[in-house]
Motif scaffolding. Structure first.
Motif, mmCIF file in Angstrom:
data_model
loop_
_atom_site.group_PDB
_atom_site.id
_atom_site.type_symbol
_atom_site.label_atom_id
_atom_site.label_comp_id
_atom_site.label_asym_id
_atom_site.label_seq_id
_atom_site.Cartn_x
_atom_site.Cartn_y
_atom_site.Cartn_z
ATOM 1 N N GLU A 1 0.839 -1.187 0.000
ATOM 2 C CA GLU A 1 0.000 0.000 0.000
ATOM 3 C C GLU A 1 0.886 1.253 0.000
ATOM 4 O OE1 GLU A 1 -0.098 -2.309 2.363
ATOM 5 O OE2 GLU A 1 0.621 -1.383 4.218
ATOM 6 N N ARG A 2 0.248 2.386 -0.375
ATOM 7 C CA ARG A 2 0.970 3.659 -0.459
ATOM 8 C C ARG A 2 0.206 4.726 0.317
ATOM 9 N NH1 ARG A 2 0.400 5.937 -5.336
ATOM 10 N NH2 ARG A 2 -1.232 4.482 -5.975
ATOM 11 N N LEU A 3 0.956 5.701 0.837
ATOM 12 C CA LEU A 3 0.375 6.883 1.463
ATOM 13 C C LEU A 3 1.085 8.099 0.873
ATOM 14 C CD1 LEU A 3 -1.660 7.901 3.603
ATOM 15 C CD2 LEU A 3 0.229 7.930 5.245
ATOM 16 N N GLU A 4 0.357 8.890 0.074
ATOM 17 C CA GLU A 4 0.945 10.070 -0.566
ATOM 18 C C GLU A 4 0.800 11.275 0.361
ATOM 19 O OE1 GLU A 4 -0.394 10.828 -4.523
ATOM 20 O OE2 GLU A 4 -0.637 8.696 -4.966
ATOM 21 N N PRO A 5 1.910 11.842 0.851
ATOM 22 C CA PRO A 5 1.833 12.930 1.823
ATOM 23 C C PRO A 5 1.617 14.286 1.164
ATOM 24 C CG PRO A 5 4.110 12.400 1.408
ATOM 25 C CD PRO A 5 3.298 11.444 0.569
ATOM 26 N N PHE A 6 0.930 15.168 1.863
ATOM 27 C CA PHE A 6 0.812 16.562 1.438
ATOM 28 C C PHE A 6 0.506 17.413 2.668
ATOM 29 C CE2 PHE A 6 -3.369 14.623 0.990
ATOM 30 C CZ PHE A 6 -4.255 15.563 1.520
ATOM 31 N N TRP A 7 0.870 18.705 2.562
ATOM 32 C CA TRP A 7 0.687 19.642 3.669
ATOM 33 C C TRP A 7 -0.456 20.603 3.362
ATOM 34 C CZ3 TRP A 7 3.617 19.435 8.165
ATOM 35 C CH2 TRP A 7 4.718 18.575 8.123
ATOM 36 N N ARG A 8 -1.173 20.974 4.406
ATOM 37 C CA ARG A 8 -2.248 21.964 4.273
ATOM 38 C C ARG A 8 -2.329 22.771 5.557
ATOM 39 N NH1 ARG A 8 -7.968 21.317 5.507
ATOM 40 N NH2 ARG A 8 -9.137 23.004 4.533
ATOM 41 N N ARG A 9 -2.131 24.078 5.426
ATOM 42 C CA ARG A 9 -2.187 24.999 6.577
ATOM 43 C C ARG A 9 -1.304 24.517 7.730
ATOM 44 N NH1 ARG A 9 -8.662 26.184 6.723
ATOM 45 N NH2 ARG A 9 -8.565 24.262 7.921
ATOM 46 N N GLY A 10 -0.097 24.045 7.383
ATOM 47 C CA GLY A 10 0.872 23.641 8.396
ATOM 48 C C GLY A 10 0.647 22.268 8.981
ATOM 49 N N GLU A 11 -0.357 21.518 8.475
ATOM 50 C CA GLU A 11 -0.640 20.187 8.987
ATOM 51 C C GLU A 11 -0.391 19.147 7.901
ATOM 52 O OE1 GLU A 11 -3.989 20.487 12.361
ATOM 53 O OE2 GLU A 11 -4.723 21.047 10.368
ATOM 54 N N LEU A 12 0.003 17.957 8.334
ATOM 55 C CA LEU A 12 0.364 16.886 7.415
ATOM 56 C C LEU A 12 -0.809 15.947 7.193
ATOM 57 C CD1 LEU A 12 2.524 15.354 5.769
ATOM 58 C CD2 LEU A 12 3.184 14.194 7.905
ATOM 59 N N PHE A 13 -1.076 15.665 5.911
ATOM 60 C CA PHE A 13 -2.133 14.734 5.517
ATOM 61 C C PHE A 13 -1.537 13.676 4.594
ATOM 62 C CE2 PHE A 13 -4.174 18.677 6.571
ATOM 63 C CZ PHE A 13 -5.391 18.344 7.137
ATOM 64 N N GLY A 14 -2.343 12.662 4.289
ATOM 65 C CA GLY A 14 -1.916 11.638 3.346
ATOM 66 C C GLY A 14 -3.104 11.045 2.614
ATOM 67 N N LEU A 15 -2.885 10.691 1.353
ATOM 68 C CA LEU A 15 -3.894 9.982 0.562
ATOM 69 C C LEU A 15 -3.489 8.515 0.529
ATOM 70 C CD1 LEU A 15 -6.321 9.767 -1.349
ATOM 71 C CD2 LEU A 15 -4.802 10.444 -3.222
#
Length: 674
Positions: free
Chosen positions: A267-281
């Motif tokens: 499996e994969r988790l694609e990271p990205f930042w939004r308003r200083g917080e870390l998310f992942g798809l």
């Protein structure tokens, strides 16, 4: 010239009569030159060549503006002026109505191209890579738009580079490959470095590496540069995420802490930042797509949103008030905006999504997204969409769509019952009945194969031909499960899917084998090469572009060891057996009536070695029992495809389409030619 060369591999004897064509020797160079000149002489003597050249030249003479990156009211984008050989890198500073040219590769003596670019988080710098003759071995340059000049800093070996430069900082983080004492970059061993502006890259500090030299990295950080996520790719199915806590207060940046925060196997988790917080798809072969959020206090991921299992999300663009989601619905492109309160707003694409989203870029400061879209009848067009004004607006130059083209979708039952999506296009108003048809496919590396515009397809359609693209397994049309159903020991599914599509077109009365051609490039060249050897009776012509064809030795050349996770490892006896079952070069059978074949490659291809094209050409020419031509075309100053000049593209496409029109019995629309 042939030489007997028998290999003993895993207990089997493998006959390889053209092994000598693997090496860069005088004999190989002579073979290439002789074959190429024979191909060019034959195609350029065809009466179709000149009118096709003129028509494609006309269709290619237009401006091309591509999707921009935006940071802090600064934009950077690629633009090619009508008739220009290469696209220039442009910058649009705040408050300006006209862009300024950052770099023009058209001024170089040898063919040169911009491979990639990125803006610093504060928008002050544009960092970009330039390569020569399509070899993709980028040299990194830095442009300071406020002072309107290139900095003296240059960094070689930045192929497929990922770069992150925090706001208000004089340092950036980037990936590059090792460079030897003679300045030659190495094919493996990518690492992450930190560079301070104004210093020599030899002094750059290594930040991160991996024991496996075939891994590659992608960087993403919070705007202030306090934290940096390094995504370690394990092929196209799994990854690992490492979170680095950084300190930029000292004279030299330093790492305070590093921790792995995700470790996928399938499996994969694609990271990205939004308003200083870390998310992942999150992508998983048997689970729906999900959006996760990193909880730094508890050091764990928290699921925020789950997609439907049938419509997996391909990518996410974060905006200030929500997320733009790109997904496929029944293999059609679909965009929607997910508000923070959970409400979903659809973003309507042309043709009900029967086309291709070429690019998505956020302009977070204006809560909008830029979308680059194309289809059979639409040259790439950039749109903007904003939360406050939720309608597509044309950004940059407007490109009119081609009138009078019918586009529709069908589903084809494959050998095992799986339904395969196809998109078809032809000129409106044509009478029902069989007609010349070209079918394109790819089927690999989690890449969806969707309708796109090209001058050649435009000419084919206006001349009365049928054009079809097949969404084969191995792509991403139905998520990670669809991808994994077409890789490694399941690769034969891809070929069975393509065969089923060809048979469907005959059964439905669209075409017949003596009027059908196939086309594919790179992994798609492996596809078309395999169809030629497994089912030559189904087609009249085949385009095999920059292909993989010897699957028993592919991993030994250039960067091909990167693809073992996708295809399998020939050094493993189990993997070797499934590769041997379909490897096109090893399934050429003497006295078989093969279709007309045009194989093309490039001398500076640093992804797929030209040896595949050379060996396959020689073996097919020796074996074929038909009178149809088998041509080899070698572009002398280009690579895998990226960065070709307009002139190179025009001549290559003219050769390809002259071949297809002639072999499939269709005359080009001469009223538009000349």
């Amino acid at each position: 010239m042939t030489t007997k060369h028998d290999d003993h591999e895993h207990g089997f004897v493998i006959y390889d009569p053209f092994r000598y064509l693997e090496d860069d020797t005088e004999a190989s160079r002579h073979f290439e030159a002789e074959q190429h000149h024979k191909t060019i002489r034959a195609l350029h003597a065809d009466t179709f060549w000149e009118p096709i050249y003129q028509r494609l030249d006309t269709l290619m003479t237009r401006e091309e503006t591509h999707v921009p990156q935006a940071r802090q009211d600064v934009m950077a984008f690629l633009r090619r002026q009508p008739g220009a050989n290469q696209a220039t890198l442009e910058c649009l500073p705040p408050g300006h109505t006209h862009s300024q040219t950052i770099y023009d590769p058209g001024r170089a003596e040898l063919p040169q191209a911009i491979d990639w670019f990125t803006l610093s988080e504060d928008g002050k710098f544009v960092l970009f890579g330039v390569s020569n003759q399509g070899d993709e071995w980028s040299t990194l340059y830095i442009y300071d738009w406020a002072r309107n000049r290139l900095l003296d800093d240059t960094i070689p070996g930045t192929r497929w580079a990922s770069v992150f430069m925090p706001m208000q900082k004089s340092v950036f983080y980037y990936t590059r490959y090792p460079v030897d004492a003679k300045g030659h970059p190495q094919y493996y061993g990518q690492r992450v470095y930190c560079h301070r502006l104004g210093t020599d890259y030899h002094d750059d500090r290594e930040v991160f590496s991996d024991p496996d030299p075939t891994t590659t990295f992608r960087l993403t950080g919070d705007q202030e540069g306090r934290q940096l996520v390094i995504e370690t790719h394990r092929g196209w199915t799994a990854n690992r995420l490492s979170l680095l806590t950084l300190n930029h207060d000292a004279l030299e940046p330093s790492m305070i802490m590093s921790a792995d925060i995700f470790d996928g196997t399938t499996e994969r988790l694609e990271p990205f930042w939004r308003r200083g917080e870390l998310f992942g798809l999150y992508h998983h072969p048997t689970e729906p797509s999900q959006i996760w959020k990193w909880n730094s206090s508890d050091h764990q991921w928290i699921p925020l949103w789950v997609s439907s299992l049938t419509d997996p999300v391909q990518s996410i663009v974060p905006l200030d008030s929500g997320f733009v989601l790109f997904s496929f619905h029944q293999a059609r492109c679909h965009l929607a905006f997910l508000h923070d309160d959970g409400e979903m707003t659809p973003i309507d694409l042309p043709h009900q999504g029967m086309g291709t989203v070429l690019g998505l870029q956020a302009d977070a400061s204006h809560d909008r997204v830029f979308i680059e879209w194309t289809s059979f009848d639409q040259p790439p067009q950039v749109y903007s969409w904003s939360v406050l004004d939720p309608e597509l607006k044309i950004w940059g130059t407007q490109f009119k769509s081609t009138q009078g083209i019918r586009i529709w979708q069908e589903f084809v039952k494959s050998k095992d019952g799986t339904l395969i999506p196809i998109f078809l296009a032809q000129k409106q108003g044509l009478p029902t009945g069989v007609r010349p048809a070209i079918v394109g496919g790819y089927g690999g590396f989690n890449i969806a194969y969707q309708p796109i515009y090209s001058p050649g397809i435009h000419l084919w359609l206006e001349s009365g031909g049928l054009y079809v693209v097949a969404g084969l397994r191995g792509g991403s049309e139905f998520g990670e499960a669809w991808h994994q159903a077409g890789m490694r020991d399941r690769k034969q599914n891809v070929f069975d899917d393509m065969v089923s599509v060809l048979r469907h077109l005959v059964a439905e009365g669209y075409s017949r084998p003596d009027m059908m051609g196939i086309t594919g490039r790179s992994n798609g060249g492996l596809l078309t090469g395999t169809i030629v050897t497994q089912h030559p009776e189904l087609i009249r012509s085949a385009i095999i572009g920059v292909p993989l064809l010897d699957m028993l030795r592919y991993d030994r050349f250039l960067v091909a060891a990167l693809w073992k996770r996708e295809y399998g490892d020939p050094n493993n006896p189990v993997d070797w057996q499934w590769l041997q079952r379909y490897s096109p070069y090893h399934h050429v059978v003497p006295h078989t009536k093969y279709p007309a074949i045009l194989i093309f490659t490039s001398a500076h291809d640093n992804r797929v070695h030209p040896l595949h094209a050379r060996k396959m050409t020689a073996r097919l020419q020796q074996a074929t029992g038909s009178s149809y031509p088998i041509f080899l075309r070698v572009e002398p100053q280009a690579g895998h495809g990226v960065g070709k000049t307009r002139k190179q593209q025009l001549e290559e496409e003219t050769d390809i389409w002259t071949f297809q029109f002639r072999q499939l019995g269709l005359s080009p629309h001469t009223s538009s030619c000349g």
